[in-house]
Design an enzyme around this catalytic site. Sequence first.
Site, PDB file in Angstrom:
ATOM      1  N   ASP A   1       1.625 -14.415   3.926  1.00 46.29           N
ATOM      2  CA  ASP A   1       2.887 -14.267   3.179  1.00 46.29           C
ATOM      3  C   ASP A   1       4.142 -14.176   4.036  1.00 46.29           C
ATOM      4  O   ASP A   1       5.247 -14.154   3.489  1.00 46.29           O
ATOM      5  CB  ASP A   1       2.882 -13.025   2.271  1.00 46.29           C
ATOM      6  CG  ASP A   1       1.821 -13.085   1.211  1.00 46.29           C
ATOM      7  OD1 ASP A   1       1.228 -14.160   1.020  1.00 46.29           O
ATOM      8  OD2 ASP A   1       1.578 -12.060   0.577  1.00 46.29           O
TER       9      ASP A   1
ATOM     10  N   ASP B   1      -5.342  -4.317  -4.686  1.00 45.99           N
ATOM     11  CA  ASP B   1      -4.107  -4.919  -4.181  1.00 45.99           C
ATOM     12  C   ASP B   1      -2.972  -3.906  -4.099  1.00 45.99           C
ATOM     13  O   ASP B   1      -1.960  -4.173  -3.446  1.00 45.99           O
ATOM     14  CB  ASP B   1      -3.647  -6.045  -5.118  1.00 45.99           C
ATOM     15  CG  ASP B   1      -4.584  -7.224  -5.098  1.00 45.99           C
ATOM     16  OD1 ASP B   1      -5.005  -7.647  -4.008  1.00 45.99           O
ATOM     17  OD2 ASP B   1      -4.906  -7.735  -6.191  1.00 45.99           O
TER      18      ASP B   1
HETATM   19  C1  BGC Z   1      -3.772  -4.255   2.182  1.00 47.42           C
HETATM   20  C2  BGC Z   1      -4.610  -4.003   3.408  1.00 47.42           C
HETATM   21  C3  BGC Z   1      -6.056  -4.276   3.088  1.00 47.42           C
HETATM   22  C4  BGC Z   1      -6.199  -5.675   2.548  1.00 47.42           C
HETATM   23  C5  BGC Z   1      -7.607  -6.011   2.173  1.00 47.42           C
HETATM   24  C6  BGC Z   1      -4.003  -5.647   1.683  1.00 47.42           C
HETATM   25  O1  BGC Z   1      -3.303  -5.842   0.489  1.00 47.42           O
HETATM   26  O2  BGC Z   1      -2.428  -4.037   2.469  1.00 47.42           O
HETATM   27  O3  BGC Z   1      -4.463  -2.671   3.800  1.00 47.42           O
HETATM   28  O4  BGC Z   1      -6.845  -4.121   4.231  1.00 47.42           O
HETATM   29  O5  BGC Z   1      -5.375  -5.843   1.420  1.00 47.42           O
HETATM   30  O6  BGC Z   1      -8.065  -5.273   1.098  1.00 47.42           O
END
Ligand code: BGC
Length: 630
Positions: free
Chosen positions: A347, A565
Amino acid sequence: MTPHTFRRQSLWGRKHLLALLALPVLLLTGLVGNQARVHAASYCQVTYTVVSQWPGGFSVNLVLQNTGSSTWNGWTLTFTFPASGQAVTQGWNGNFSQSGQNVTVTNASWNGTVAVNSSVNLGFNGTWTTSNPTPTNFAVNGNACGGSSGGSGTPTPTPTPSPTPGSTPTPTPSPTPTPGATVTPTPTATATPAPTSTPSPAVHVDNPYAGAQGFINPYWAAEVKAGAASVGGTLGQKEAQVANYSTAVWLDSIAAVTGGTGYPTNLAGYLDAAEQQAASSSLPIVITFVIYDLPNRDCAALASNGELSVSNNGLAIYESQFIDPIAATFSQAKYSNLRIVTIIEPDSLPNLVTNLSIAKCAEANSSGAYVQGIQYAINKLHAIPNVYIYVDIAHSGWLGWTNNFQNAVTLISNTIKGTTAGVNSIDGFISNTANYTPTTEPYMTANELIGGQPVRSANFYQWNNYIDEMPYDIDMRNAFIAQGFPSTIGMLIDTSRNGWGGPNRPTGPSSATDVNTFVDQTRIDRRYSRGNWCNQPGGIGARPQANPAPGFDAFVWIKPPGESDGSSTLIPQGPNNPTGKGFDPMCDPNYGGNAMNNYQPTGAMPNAPVAGAWFQAGFDTLVQNAYPPF
Ligand code: BGC
């Protein structure tokens, strides 16, 4: 993880280039390193090129040219390693054997006939101890190929991707397919003696997922299994199967690399676990890491805000305390047999394409922090031969409009061209990271006419040129190749949550003649808006697999299914939010939406924990809506 901004464009986009691309041709390009070109008066010329070298190991390409006056009907190449510790461990396109320091290679069944002025490509992986000098006494069929210009034996790693054995125009035998792995041929293992228990270092192949076994993250798998056990019954049985699939490991903070609160292990711990899996696998292990800690991270959203900020010296900290330790760990000789894939900063550059009206993104742009941070990361990672780099290109629902698409290609191309190795520094691109956009909408195409209106004109698509990921990725790949990237680049799609199965999945096209009704009844993407990105009930998608289509290196699971998320409500830093994740209203099921999702409901599942934390109810939904089903 991220929002996107709709950019309406009223002009028709060009029709998608849906014709399947020819399989990427693996080119013998960019060979650097030690090269000895040995000219023969009248019989043969041998070019011995060290395409990569690392402590204790190396990889060589050999070209045998018939410079004589008659066709060879079968050939035997001999040469002598100058140093006692040099040894062939695995060769291709020939039968390799070694006695002492003397190496003999005979032709494979398919490449014995070599016409005058034609040549044969072969190669091998080897080991060395004190030095790795280039042989000089090449002979073919007993005819000396002349003197040589010897290469140096300095163990300097050469970062240029080396061609794979498949780059020669000769057939390679098929390996035995392994469940969850791939169908791509691995190098012809004809070297003698037989492989020892010590894994040989990985060469930089064209597609790291091909012929490899995906790393199973034991900590994530344990969460999956515990969740499955707590649910029990048929659903629990299905959930337990999910633990058998490879997922990426997210390096989302300095503590994720070094170890610390909120992390079950550190980077070395994951690599050690991968070595354990390698020890019981006949295939190389491919382990995927997401590099995700730029200053002002996730600048257009709040749920995955990072620890570093531009205004607080974040770029320098990112480079010295995040990227440098990652590169130092990846470089360790004990990990050189692994194929280490990196996903570069989801992103980040896409936010600079569409979200500069948001102050945090504007600062990431004007300071150069995103571009410079990514260039620094790519330079460091590309210098390690067994590391692979895929750069994030968001997804079609974000960058699919013509302006966004072109601006993204320009920004991302220029960023990569600004690295030391330029367009040769990366292996490809990834789309749909942690998103929910379908790989393919099975029952309609973007430009199909419904009641005289193209599908893409429907409210749900807002005149986007793309309704699904595959045509978007094909066009992106072609656009990057047109920018000068090599045709060896391959695409990845994160299919971890874009399956959209379950009871609400349409089973065919609607018969409606109103384009909006048609689209809403036909699309498998059941979101209220394509701008919705947080905890959607999408369903696990295609299982990880290599070479799913021409131009695609793999379908991968980057977002580990079951991980949130973002939290549905604000959770202050504390036991349930150890790393201080933020709260984004797009994760609140009761939020009414904003311009980024056309003021639609968020559709986010309720009661979710902070980003990255295990979310059992969400996992239950993803498994129930899996497509293909479990
Ligand atoms: C989070 C991370 C996480 C990843 C996988 C992201 O949205 O910010 O901390 O490791 O997702 O779940």
